[in-house]
Design a protein around this motif. Structure first.
Motif: not given
Lengths: 251, 573
Positions: B4-5, B22, B24-26, B109, B113, B539-540
């Motif tokens: 995770s970033t 990133s 991050d999947h979002k 997540k 990723p 983000e988390e």
């Protein structure tokens, strides 16, 4: 787990379900997240989970690769059986040129691949034995009976690839090229695609071997060896499938 | 795994580089969304050019001049490629799926990723390569998005058939790899990352659709990759898989012989038909989900919906031959393909019935997402009814390669898929960007698009029945086609109006992104887990505290509950 003590706490699983319409009662276990095993060391669970994730990922890769080879086999069989349509004569013509394969070399290659599959299995098992040490946070010791199975596997894999190149070379000396005829094209494509996939497995094994020199966690190494093991056995199986195809369906 | 970033605790914003690349999947989901937005703009622009050219062949377009026949073919190819690959199979699956699959499952997540991130960036490069084909000597490929050989296999066959087609093949090859990578993440996330209590039968239907689609991608795109490689070998290594003998190109005979152009059609459609379902299954999932939300009722026949999704996925692999009825196939094979194709009507009808039954008797909230979902059902039925017609070899022989086919797949796949994308955008916008979209503009956009879609594609059925062939750049000299010119003119006007109407959407989208009213955590009063998070989704994600699921996905109108819905992670009663 300590059994002696004045109070033994039994962990209750949380109650699930409830009323209301559209209710779908759960059948067994909990969701996917916790594998149905509540409790236990969180660390162990997350390591196990990571392994399982990679295993499923490998299964998916194998499914995808299977689709590729099933397709190529179908093309091979149909092209052989049906031939080509002749535009002038308006009929199908069988133009399949039988392959003359260097069998000695091919058998030798098969043997190499089979051996590498075996040594990789040995490497996988020896790593699984060391797993317990890693789980306790101890650097796994070198065992006396240990052979560098992983390194041997990589070597054998390289020998197999070299052997395949020799096979292609000997075909080239016969005057058989990729663009010679459909049977030749398909032989090159089948074996070539197989070799490309094997190179992929080899790279992951190299990563695991390098892991002994570089500071890659034992856990990651073990996962790499474990899933590549599946892949490698599958490729060996696939190789015999291809061999059988080009041998028995010579045309 | 340090993937995770940023840590949930740290409040510092990630730098540009880390934010762009990133894992991050979002972030990746939003990136896919904007990639497809670029693709859909390019694709719509091309369709506009084509429609104008069909009606006014001599018209000079600003900056482009008069459209030549080879340009028309290039536009047609690129329109199809952009829309099918980079829009219809990208936004509903990779865009919304990457963003919302982990959230709806209560996962921390996406599994792997970095694989998902790599998938996006490969798709991005693939998009750039595809757009680059416009600017290479000879221009873009003109062999259609199906790339039938020998046209696609011979560099001398046309201006776009040299470098343009090579790059097309490279681009789609990359797209295959990208789709495979992201599909692996989807399947593993669904199998392994569901929150405690999130059983298979408690998954929202969107997740089911994304899961089944990911499996279809794993099988279909690897096959396309092989076919593309073989075509590339035919073009550059002298093999003869797809090029038959006795061909003359510009009066010169071609030295190739012994290949079969039909082989490509088999391979391509063995990928191509599942591809249709890769495009439409997520759209179906989104529609099922939204209809329940806005009708305030549980989905009618949840299990039947799941079964129908699986059945469509399985049957999708057995029907590729119906694209090839006129290729001279054995009538028995044609009969088998016809039967199997008609069989897909059964799960499709189950779904359609369930959608209508979900709406029936509900306390419907007429918000924009509902309008677009209802529009999806309408377009799916309209486009679907012509499916069994085209599935009959005898009828297809007449209708093949006419505008009837164009009308069929544009309604059932393109327009229906687009409506699902729109409904999902209006619906999930608050969760993706933290603000609400404008309802009034949304409604205006809906009505223009609905009438525009029907006005554009319904008349095409008539053109097709009258025998108007597709893919010709100019048929002005043909007498029986000349009689259809007024209808073609009407279609072009309708297309211009519809595409102009999308400006409303673009304005709404970008205005709301900056100025829209801030959204609550759960503005639509949904039950699924993504709405348990604040808007926009932090983000988390769920952080360390994973939700405990004890309810089904569609518990609306529950008797005895405080509100008319029960969140999936509400405590069990």
């Amino acid at each position: 787990m300590p059994i002696i003590g004045d109070r033994v706490e039994i962990e209750r699983k949380p109650k699930l379900g409830g009323g209301g319409p559209g209710k779908i009662p759960h059948r067994r276990g909990y969701g996917g997240g916790d594998d149905g095993d509540h409790g236990g060391s969180g660390d162990f669970r997350s390591r196990e989970q990571r392994m399982r994730r990679y295993r499923i990922g490998m299964m998916l890769c194998i499914i995808s690769v299977t689709a590729i080879f099933v397709l190529l086999t179908m093309v091979y069989v149909f092209r052989m059986g049906k031939g080509r349509y002749d535009e002038d004569a308006h009929r199908w013509i069988h133009d399949w040129v039988p392959l003359h394969l260097p069998y000695l070399q091919l058998w030798l290659n098969s043997l190499l691949l089979l051996l590498s599959s075996t040594t990789l299995e040995l490497a996988r098992r020896s790593m699984a034995r060391k797993e317990e040490f890693a789980a306790m946070g101890i650097v796994p010791p070198r065992m006396k009976r240990d052979m560098p199975w992983l390194g041997i596997t990589v070597l054998l894999g390289c020998f197999f690839l070299a052997g395949q190149i020799l096979v292609w070379n000997s075909l080239r000396h016969q005057g058989v090229f990729l663009d010679s005829s459909p049977s030749r094209s398909l032989f090159y494509i089948l074996t070539g695609t197989h070799a490309v996939h094997l190179v992929g497995g080899l790279l992951v094994l190299l990563y695991a071997v390098a892991g002994r020199l570089m500071a890659i966690r034992f856990e990651s190494q073990r996962i790499a060896v474990e899933v590549t093991g599946w892949y490698w056995h599958y490729l060996a199986f696939l190789w015999f499938g291809i061999f059988a195809l080009v041998h028995f369906a010579r045309g | 795994m340090p993937t995770s970033t940023s840590n949930p605790g740290s409040s510092e914003k990630p730098g540009f580089f880390r934010h762009t690349f990133s894992t991050d999947h979002k972030v990746i989901g939003r990136q896919y969304f904007f990639l497809s937005l670029a693709a859909v703009l390019a694709g719509a622009w091309l369709s506009l050019l084509m429609r104008i050219h069909l009606v006014w062949p001599k018209a000079a377009i600003p900056f482009l001049g008069e459209i030549k026949p080879e340009n028309y073919l290039a536009y047609l190819t690129m329109h199809g490629t952009l829309m099918v690959f980079f829009v219809l199979s990208t936004v509903p699956q990779s865009g919304f799926g990457t963003f919302f699959l982990p959230l709806q499952l209560g996962a921390p997540k996406m599994a792997f990723p970095r694989l998902t991130a790599a998938g996006f960036w490969i798709a991005f490069v693939s998009f750039l390569v595809l757009i680059a084909t416009f600017f290479v000597p000879g221009g873009a490929s003109g062999a259609g998005w199906t790339q039938y050989p020998p046209l696609s296999a011979l560099a001398s066959a046309g201006p776009g058939q040299a470098l343009g087609t090579d790059l097309w093949l490279v681009s789609i090859g990359l797209f295959c790899v990208a789709s495979l990578l992201s599909a692996i993440g989807f399947v593993i996330t669904t199998i392994r990352y569901r929150a405690p209590g999130m059983t298979w039968m408690r998954m929202p239907l969107t997740c089911w659709a994304w899961f089944v689609t990911a499996i279809l991608i794993l099988l279909a795109f690897s096959i396309l990759l092989v076919a593309l490689t073989m075509l590339m070998l035919d073009r550059h290594a002298g093999t003869n898989f797809f090029i038959p003998g006795g061909l003359l190109v510009s009066g010169k005979s071609i030295e190739h012989s012994g290949g079969s152009a039909l082989l490509w059609q088999h391979l391509f459609w063995f990928f191509g038909h599942p591809e249709v379902y890769i495009a439409i299954l997520p759209a179906m999932g989104i529609t099922s989900h939204l209809l329940a939300v806005f009708a305030r009722k549980p989905v009618f026949g949840y299990k039947a919906m799941v079964g129908a999704t699986l059945a469509i996925g399985a049957l999708g692999f057995m029907v590729w031959g119906h694209h090839m009825f006129t290729s001279g196939m054995n009538p028995y094979a044609g009969f088998a393909f016809s039967t199997l194709t008609t069989a897909i009507a059964v799960p499709s009808a189950i779904k359609t019935f369930n959608w209508v039954a979900t709406l029936y008797g509900g306390k419907i909230r007429y918000a924009t997402p509902l309008l677009f979902s209802a529009g999806f059902v309408s377009l799916f039925i309209t486009g679907g009814l012509t499916g069994p017609i085209l599935a009959q070899p005898a009828l297809d022989t007449y209708l093949h390669d006419t505008y009837f086919v164009v009308a069929h797949f544009h309604l059932i796949m393109a327009m229906a898929g687009l409506f699902a994308i729109f409904s999902a955008t209006y619906f999930w916008f608050p969760k993706m960007f933290g603000r609400m979209m404008n309802e009034r503009l949304g409604r205006l956009h809906f009505w223009i698009t609905l009438f525009g879609a029907y006005a554009t594609f319904m008349p095409m059925h008539l053109l097709g029945i009258a025998g108007h062939p597709r893919r010709y750049s100019d048929l002005t000299g043909v007498q029986y086609v000349a009689a259809m010119a007024p209808l073609q003119k009407f279609i072009t006007v309708a297309a211009i109006v519809t595409i102009s109407g999308q400006i409303i959407f673009m304005v709404n989208l970008f205005w709301s992104m900056r100025r829209g009213p801030a959204a609550d955590a759960n503005p639509w009063e949904c039950t699924t887990l993504e709405w348990a998070l604040p808007s926009p989704a932090p983000e988390e994600g769920f952080g360390v505290q994973r939700p405990q699921v004890s309810h089904g996905p569609y518990e609306y109108n529950v008797t005895g509950a405080e509100k008319d819905f029960v969140m999936q992670d509400a405590p069990a009663s």
